[in-house]
Design a protein around this motif. Structure first.
Motif, PDB file in Angstrom:
ATOM      1  N   TRP A  45       0.809  -1.205   0.000  1.00 24.53           N
ATOM      2  CA  TRP A  45       0.000   0.000   0.000  1.00 24.53           C
ATOM      3  C   TRP A  45       0.847   1.262   0.000  1.00 24.53           C
ATOM      4  O   TRP A  45       0.487   2.263  -0.626  1.00 24.53           O
ATOM      5  CB  TRP A  45      -0.959  -0.003   1.191  1.00 24.53           C
ATOM      6  N   ASP A  46       1.963   1.258   0.699  1.00 28.21           N
ATOM      7  CA  ASP A  46       2.815   2.452   0.730  1.00 28.21           C
ATOM      8  C   ASP A  46       3.253   2.841  -0.673  1.00 28.21           C
ATOM      9  O   ASP A  46       3.257   4.019  -1.047  1.00 28.21           O
ATOM     10  CB  ASP A  46       4.040   2.214   1.611  1.00 28.21           C
ATOM     11  N   SER A  50       1.352   6.113  -3.142  1.00 27.97           N
ATOM     12  CA  SER A  50       2.266   7.216  -3.460  1.00 27.97           C
ATOM     13  C   SER A  50       1.976   7.811  -4.831  1.00 27.97           C
ATOM     14  O   SER A  50       2.345   8.957  -5.106  1.00 27.97           O
ATOM     15  CB  SER A  50       3.720   6.744  -3.386  1.00 27.97           C
ATOM     16  N   LYS A 159      -6.627   0.452   7.483  1.00 30.12           N
ATOM     17  CA  LYS A 159      -5.638   1.042   6.590  1.00 30.12           C
ATOM     18  C   LYS A 159      -5.493   2.544   6.871  1.00 30.12           C
ATOM     19  O   LYS A 159      -6.307   3.161   7.528  1.00 30.12           O
ATOM     20  CB  LYS A 159      -6.047   0.847   5.123  1.00 30.12           C
ATOM     21  N   ASP A 160      -4.431   3.132   6.337  1.00 28.31           N
ATOM     22  CA  ASP A 160      -4.244   4.578   6.415  1.00 28.31           C
ATOM     23  C   ASP A 160      -5.254   5.275   5.510  1.00 28.31           C
ATOM     24  O   ASP A 160      -5.733   4.690   4.520  1.00 28.31           O
ATOM     25  CB  ASP A 160      -2.815   4.932   5.989  1.00 28.31           C
ATOM     26  N   PHE A 161      -5.578   6.535   5.821  1.00 29.15           N
ATOM     27  CA  PHE A 161      -6.549   7.268   5.016  1.00 29.15           C
ATOM     28  C   PHE A 161      -6.075   7.442   3.576  1.00 29.15           C
ATOM     29  O   PHE A 161      -6.891   7.644   2.673  1.00 29.15           O
ATOM     30  CB  PHE A 161      -6.839   8.631   5.641  1.00 29.15           C
ATOM     31  N   SER A 162      -4.786   7.350   3.342  1.00 25.42           N
ATOM     32  CA  SER A 162      -4.269   7.437   1.974  1.00 25.42           C
ATOM     33  C   SER A 162      -4.832   6.327   1.092  1.00 25.42           C
ATOM     34  O   SER A 162      -4.986   6.510  -0.119  1.00 25.42           O
ATOM     35  CB  SER A 162      -2.743   7.395   1.975  1.00 25.42           C
ATOM     36  N   SER A 234      -8.404  17.199   8.225  1.00 25.67           N
ATOM     37  CA  SER A 234      -7.700  16.860   9.461  1.00 25.67           C
ATOM     38  C   SER A 234      -8.672  16.436  10.553  1.00 25.67           C
ATOM     39  O   SER A 234      -8.427  15.458  11.279  1.00 25.67           O
ATOM     40  CB  SER A 234      -6.856  18.039   9.934  1.00 25.67           C
ATOM     41  N   ILE A 237     -10.398  12.988   9.557  1.00 23.00           N
ATOM     42  CA  ILE A 237      -9.519  11.838   9.779  1.00 23.00           C
ATOM     43  C   ILE A 237      -9.400  11.531  11.264  1.00 23.00           C
ATOM     44  O   ILE A 237      -9.385  10.354  11.669  1.00 23.00           O
ATOM     45  CB  ILE A 237      -8.146  12.069   9.136  1.00 23.00           C
ATOM     46  N   SER A 238      -9.358  12.554  12.107  1.00 24.83           N
ATOM     47  CA  SER A 238      -9.291  12.326  13.549  1.00 24.83           C
ATOM     48  C   SER A 238     -10.530  11.584  14.044  1.00 24.83           C
ATOM     49  O   SER A 238     -10.432  10.650  14.848  1.00 24.83           O
ATOM     50  CB  SER A 238      -9.149  13.650  14.292  1.00 24.83           C
ATOM     51  N   ASN A 241     -10.383   8.006  12.766  1.00 25.69           N
ATOM     52  CA  ASN A 241      -9.462   7.214  13.584  1.00 25.69           C
ATOM     53  C   ASN A 241     -10.129   6.765  14.880  1.00 25.69           C
ATOM     54  O   ASN A 241      -9.967   5.621  15.324  1.00 25.69           O
ATOM     55  CB  ASN A 241      -8.209   8.023  13.913  1.00 25.69           C
ATOM     56  N   ASN A 245     -10.913   3.516  12.116  1.00 29.17           N
ATOM     57  CA  ASN A 245     -10.443   3.480  10.716  1.00 29.17           C
ATOM     58  C   ASN A 245     -11.291   2.538   9.861  1.00 29.17           C
ATOM     59  O   ASN A 245     -10.776   1.799   9.020  1.00 29.17           O
ATOM     60  CB  ASN A 245      -8.974   3.046  10.637  1.00 29.17           C
TER      61      ASN A 245
END
Length: 261
Positions: A45-46, A50, A159-162, A234, A237-238, A241, A245
């Motif tokens: 995923w990273d 990207s 997962k990350d929000f990305s 911001s 996303i908080s 989280n 998530n």
């Protein structure tokens, strides 16, 4: 047979023939067997995220949960997602099909609850608002999505929000768990189910994310009926989280090919 060695043929076959081979809900595979679901666990995923665009926007029709489903933001968001996937389903039909946790409410009020259900098992309480109701977490929604999109259901929870942004950039909106004002909250309650302690907030809300840029996310809100509503990224996303998530979507052809590379 390895997933990535056969996925291209599967993708081509699915997108060519899925409309003529669709089966009744009760006969479809679990989302746990989804090819897209398995690819989610294999991909880097990273590296993948990207390459996402700095902003993306999707035009998805908004559906309101009211008046039929006072507590039905989750299935209404699922109805919007399925519409985006080309498999529209009525929100009330989805509400009837959603797993329920039938544990009886015990307590003095909605802020003083001793025992109730587990939203990871099914919908807790009454979805219509005629009686006490809370909601449901991503697992049961994911399973219901998998009944209609058995090869394309994707669970991005954890997962990350990305990863959410990457999916939107690929053309797939994302169901996300947040709060009613899209900001973090300190308003939490707990109750028991057996030996489990269940911690929730009654400010929990679920929306369909349809866009993003560097500062904002854009969403279809089933409660207000607002389309492409802007929320500060911001803060959103908080809150996301805080709610674990939790994110559910589907893989379109573009995403499936990218995930299989």
């Amino acid at each position: 047979m390895k997933i990535k060695e056969t996925v291209i043929l599967t993708i081509v076959s699915f997108f060519l023939f899925h409309q003529t081979t669709f089966s009744p809900v009760g006969q479809l595979a679990s989302a746990d067997d989804s090819i897209a679901s398995q690819l989610v666990e294999q991909v880097d995923w990273d590296h993948l995220v990207s390459g996402r665009s700095k902003k993306a926007s999707l035009d998805i029709p908004v559906i309101r949960q009211l008046p039929e489903l006072y507590n039905g933001c989750e299935v209404t968001s699922l109805s919007m997602l399925l519409t985006a996937a080309g498999t529209p389903k009525d929100k009330v039909q989805l509400a009837y099909q959603l797993p329920k946790d039938s544990t009886e409410f015990k307590g003095n009020s909605m802020t003083d609850i001793t025992e109730w259900g587990d939203p990871n098992s099914g919908f807790v309480g009454d979805i219509t608002g005629d009686a006490r109701g809370y909601g449901v977490n991503s697992g049961p929604i994911y399973q219901l999505l998998g009944k209609y999109l058995p090869d394309r259901a994707m669970n991005l929870t954890g997962k990350d929000f990305s990863a959410v942004e990457w999916m939107i950039d690929q053309g797939s909106p994302v169901i996300a768990w947040t709060t009613t004002n899209f900001q973090p909250t300190d308003d939490w309650v707990t109750w028991k189910k057996g030996n489990q302690t269940i911690k929730v907030t009654f400010k929990e809300h679920v929306v369909l994310i349809v866009g993003y840029d560097t500062k904002y996310v854009y969403l279809n809100d089933p409660l207000t009926g607002n389309k492409n509503e802007k929320a500060l990224k911001s803060m959103f996303i908080s809150s996301w989280n805080q709610l674990g998530n939790q994110a559910i979507t589907f893989a379109g052809k573009k995403a499936m090919l990218a995930l299989s590379e």
